[in-house]
Design an enzyme around this catalytic site. Structure first.
Site, PDB file in Angstrom:
ATOM      1  N   GLU A 100       0.818  -1.212   0.000  1.00 32.79           N
ATOM      2  CA  GLU A 100       0.000   0.000   0.000  1.00 32.79           C
ATOM      3  C   GLU A 100       0.854   1.266   0.000  1.00 32.79           C
ATOM      4  O   GLU A 100       1.935   1.290   0.580  1.00 32.79           O
ATOM      5  CB  GLU A 100      -0.828   0.064   1.284  1.00 32.79           C
ATOM      6  CG  GLU A 100      -1.801  -1.058   1.420  1.00 32.79           C
ATOM      7  CD  GLU A 100      -2.612  -0.925   2.689  1.00 32.79           C
ATOM      8  OE1 GLU A 100      -3.472  -1.771   2.906  1.00 32.79           O
ATOM      9  OE2 GLU A 100      -2.387   0.028   3.461  1.00 32.79           O
ATOM     10  N   CYS A 118       3.170   8.403   1.534  1.00 36.54           N
ATOM     11  CA  CYS A 118       3.500   7.390   2.551  1.00 36.54           C
ATOM     12  C   CYS A 118       3.692   6.056   1.835  1.00 36.54           C
ATOM     13  O   CYS A 118       2.800   5.610   1.117  1.00 36.54           O
ATOM     14  CB  CYS A 118       2.339   7.328   3.543  1.00 36.54           C
ATOM     15  SG  CYS A 118       2.460   5.999   4.723  1.00 36.54           S
ATOM     16  N   CYS A 125       4.728  -7.501   7.645  1.00 35.29           N
ATOM     17  CA  CYS A 125       5.678  -7.073   8.675  1.00 35.29           C
ATOM     18  C   CYS A 125       5.760  -8.157   9.740  1.00 35.29           C
ATOM     19  O   CYS A 125       4.746  -8.741  10.124  1.00 35.29           O
ATOM     20  CB  CYS A 125       5.220  -5.761   9.314  1.00 35.29           C
ATOM     21  SG  CYS A 125       6.397  -5.130  10.539  1.00 35.29           S
ATOM     22  N   CYS A 129       2.783  -5.838  15.779  1.00 34.63           N
ATOM     23  CA  CYS A 129       2.065  -4.952  16.709  1.00 34.63           C
ATOM     24  C   CYS A 129       0.571  -5.272  16.629  1.00 34.63           C
ATOM     25  O   CYS A 129       0.004  -5.289  15.531  1.00 34.63           O
ATOM     26  CB  CYS A 129       2.316  -3.495  16.359  1.00 34.63           C
ATOM     27  SG  CYS A 129       4.079  -3.091  16.264  1.00 34.63           S
ATOM     28  N   CYS A 132      -2.075  -3.081  14.635  1.00 30.78           N
ATOM     29  CA  CYS A 132      -1.747  -2.728  13.246  1.00 30.78           C
ATOM     30  C   CYS A 132      -2.197  -3.836  12.300  1.00 30.78           C
ATOM     31  O   CYS A 132      -1.878  -5.006  12.515  1.00 30.78           O
ATOM     32  CB  CYS A 132      -0.230  -2.506  13.148  1.00 30.78           C
ATOM     33  SG  CYS A 132       0.397  -2.429  11.462  1.00 30.78           S
ATOM     34  N   CYS A 358      -2.203   1.762   8.300  1.00 34.23           N
ATOM     35  CA  CYS A 358      -1.266   0.752   7.846  1.00 34.23           C
ATOM     36  C   CYS A 358      -1.896  -0.623   7.591  1.00 34.23           C
ATOM     37  O   CYS A 358      -2.367  -1.277   8.499  1.00 34.23           O
ATOM     38  CB  CYS A 358      -0.242   0.669   8.971  1.00 34.23           C
ATOM     39  SG  CYS A 358       1.180  -0.275   8.681  1.00 34.23           S
TER      40      CYS A 358
HETATM   41  N1  SAH Z   1       6.932  -0.273  10.926  1.00 38.00           N
HETATM   42  C1  SAH Z   1       7.214   1.104  11.086  1.00 38.00           C
HETATM   43  C2  SAH Z   1       6.611   1.967   9.984  1.00 38.00           C
HETATM   44  C3  SAH Z   1       5.269   1.580   9.468  1.00 38.00           C
HETATM   45  S1  SAH Z   1       3.938   1.789  10.605  1.00 38.00           S
HETATM   46  C4  SAH Z   1       6.730   1.588  12.449  1.00 38.00           C
HETATM   47  O1  SAH Z   1       6.036   0.856  13.135  1.00 38.00           O
HETATM   48  O2  SAH Z   1       7.112   2.714  12.813  1.00 38.00           O
HETATM   49  C5  SAH Z   1       3.779   3.562  10.610  1.00 38.00           C
HETATM   50  C6  SAH Z   1       3.059   4.117  11.813  1.00 38.00           C
HETATM   51  O3  SAH Z   1       1.662   3.783  11.771  1.00 38.00           O
HETATM   52  C7  SAH Z   1       3.617   3.584  13.134  1.00 38.00           C
HETATM   53  O4  SAH Z   1       3.829   4.623  14.064  1.00 38.00           O
HETATM   54  C8  SAH Z   1       2.489   2.666  13.557  1.00 38.00           C
HETATM   55  O5  SAH Z   1       2.523   2.426  14.914  1.00 38.00           O
HETATM   56  C9  SAH Z   1       1.261   3.397  13.061  1.00 38.00           C
HETATM   57  N2  SAH Z   1       0.053   2.581  13.024  1.00 38.00           N
HETATM   58  C10 SAH Z   1      -0.061   1.282  12.692  1.00 38.00           C
HETATM   59  N3  SAH Z   1      -1.340   0.861  12.807  1.00 38.00           N
HETATM   60  C11 SAH Z   1      -2.054   1.927  13.213  1.00 38.00           C
HETATM   61  C12 SAH Z   1      -3.444   2.119  13.514  1.00 38.00           C
HETATM   62  N4  SAH Z   1      -4.330   1.127  13.404  1.00 38.00           N
HETATM   63  N5  SAH Z   1      -3.820   3.356  13.922  1.00 38.00           N
HETATM   64  C13 SAH Z   1      -2.920   4.379  14.019  1.00 38.00           C
HETATM   65  N6  SAH Z   1      -1.612   4.245  13.739  1.00 38.00           N
HETATM   66  C14 SAH Z   1      -1.177   3.029  13.345  1.00 38.00           C
HETATM   67 FE1  SF4 Z   2       5.114  -3.582  11.645  1.00 41.90          FE
HETATM   68 FE2  SF4 Z   2       2.748  -2.401  11.878  1.00 41.90          FE
HETATM   69 FE3  SF4 Z   2       4.311  -2.675  14.038  1.00 41.90          FE
HETATM   70 FE4  SF4 Z   2       5.020  -0.931  12.080  1.00 41.90          FE
HETATM   71  S1  SF4 Z   2       3.186  -0.799  13.411  1.00 41.90           S
HETATM   72  S2  SF4 Z   2       6.314  -2.424  13.119  1.00 41.90           S
HETATM   73  S3  SF4 Z   2       4.222  -2.036  10.265  1.00 41.90           S
HETATM   74  S4  SF4 Z   2       3.391  -4.350  12.846  1.00 41.90           S
END
Ligand code: SAH
Ligand code: SF4
Length: 387
Positions: A100, A118, A125, A129, A132, A358
């Protein structure tokens, strides 16, 4: 070098090595200046293929078609929201993997429009998390440098950016910022991400300055150290999300490998060595990480060095048991940080209608065929397809 020596690899024009391009041209008896002409043409905003490079001889255009890929992206499916200010695409790659990217335009203020693209660094990944959508789906594979750059080129070439015919290679920086905040952990794919940054910087290509690029990481400490040494002009964002190791172990599982003290230590070294302000990203999850006590602990971590806190209201994923902190809770959290003298911003929730967090649109489109359409001329709210 002959055409056949390229067979099987078919490099994408976005990542082709200049020496390889020069050798390819020499083997065809073409003058060396064609290399610059080809790269300049391939980065012009309005072209849809090598066939559009009409300043090149027809035979050379045909040879480019057979020796190079115009893009590593096959089909793309785009959705538009916020009165056309936000657009998100799912891109299908050669092996069927989907990633994406998102375009966010901010209304024209003095000094012109601010636009952020972005992009993804991996298909999926491995960090996992739980809030996410990408983390929930797991890891598929690394993206190549060309696949990373081609996401930027997708928007660069699309009508959304409306880059005029006066656009010249190397002037990318004036037009948009690039953030590695799509799918994937960029510092788990460091070599290719760094190569992509250098390609984006290249003045014979897009020429987006390093200061207009941000790498966001969940806290891969060796990757942050490499950024200090190799890409000190690129901005660093650290996804902190919790100021206690116990809670961060759950929210950002890579914390079990590099706990908060190490991540903050690496962030501080980055700030000291580069004199650049580090962004601490903090997703606010209702009742999970948004208490006054945690705000105070976060303030302590963010005091005494060059950083700021960027609060992000959670954009709940379909399977999420969590919701975002309500407005009054965000205001209270902000107040604690401000009282401690910590610079703090709250990110707007762009693209909720189009699942812009994300990995979310990808999850929604899983198993469905992507529509391929060559161009888009308007910005209706709802569904649009672009190639
Ligand atoms: N993996 C890297 C970059 C991609 S995620 C990282 O984690 O930093 C980019 C940002 O989007 C991160 O700060 C992540 O925590 C946030 N993010 C992921 N899922 C989200 C969600 N459902 N709502 C808000 N922010 C989210
Ligand atoms: Fe991976 Fe999503 Fe965590 Fe970023 S926020 S490190 S993309 S699992």
């Amino acid at each position: 070098m002959t055409d056949s020596s390229l067979a099987g690899s078919t490099p994408a024009i976005s990542e082709v090595d200049p020496d390889l391009l020069a050798a390819w041209l020499a083997a065809r008896g073409e003058p060396a200046y064609r290399a610059r002409q080809i790269l300049a043409g391939a980065h012009r905003p309005a072209i849809t293929g090598f066939g559009d490079l009409t300043d090149l001889p027809a035979a050379l255009r045909a040879a480019l078609e057979s020796s190079f890929r115009f893009s590593t992206i096959g089909a793309s499916h785009a959705l538009v929201a916020d009165d056309g200010l936000t657009a998100k695409a799912v891109h299908q790659l050669a092996d069927g993997q989907r990633i994406e990217s998102v375009l966010m335009r901010y209304p024209r203020r003095q000094g012109g429009q601010r636009t952020t693209i972005c992009i993804s660094s991996q298909a999926g990944c491995a960090v996992g998390c739980p809030f996410c959508a990408t983390g929930q789906a797991g890891f598929a594979r690394q993206l190549g440098a060309g696949e990373i750059v081609d996401q930027v080129l997708h928007w660069h070439r699309a009508p959304w950016l409306a880059l005029g015919t006066d656009w010249r290679p190397g002037s990318g920086a004036g037009h948009y910022n690039i953030v590695f905040m799509g799918m994937g952990e960029p510092l788990n794919n460091t070599d290719r991400v760094f190569s992509a940054v250098r390609l984006l910087n290249d003045p014979t290509r897009l020429g987006v300055g390093a200061r207009h690029i941000t790498v966001s990481t969940s806290g891969v400490v060796p990757g942050i150290e490499r950024m200090v040494d190799e890409l000190p002009q690129v901005n660093l964002a650290i996804s902190l999300h919790a100021p206690d190791d116990g809670l961060r172990d759950e929210l950002v599982p890579i914390n079990r490998k590099w706990p908060i003290a190490e991540v903050i230590g690496a962030g501080r070294r980055f700030a000291e060595r580069t004199r650049r302000r580090v962004s601490l990203e903090y997703v606010l999850i209702d009742g999970v990480n948004d208490s006054t006590r945690l705000a105070q602990r976060l303030a302590a971590l963010a005091t005494g060095w060059l950083c700021h806190v960027n609060l992000i209201p959670l954009n709940p994923t379909p399977r999420s048991r969590w919701s975002g902190t309500p407005a009054h809770g965000i205001a209270a959290f902000v107040a604690v940080l401000r009282a401690a003298g910590v610079p703090v911003t709250v990110r707007d929730t762009r693209g909720r209608q189009i699942e812009a967090a994300c990995g979310q649109l990808h999850a929604q489109l899983a198993g469905r065929e992507l529509t391929q359409v060559s161009a888009v001329s308007a910005f209706p709210i709802g569904k649009v397809s672009v190639g």
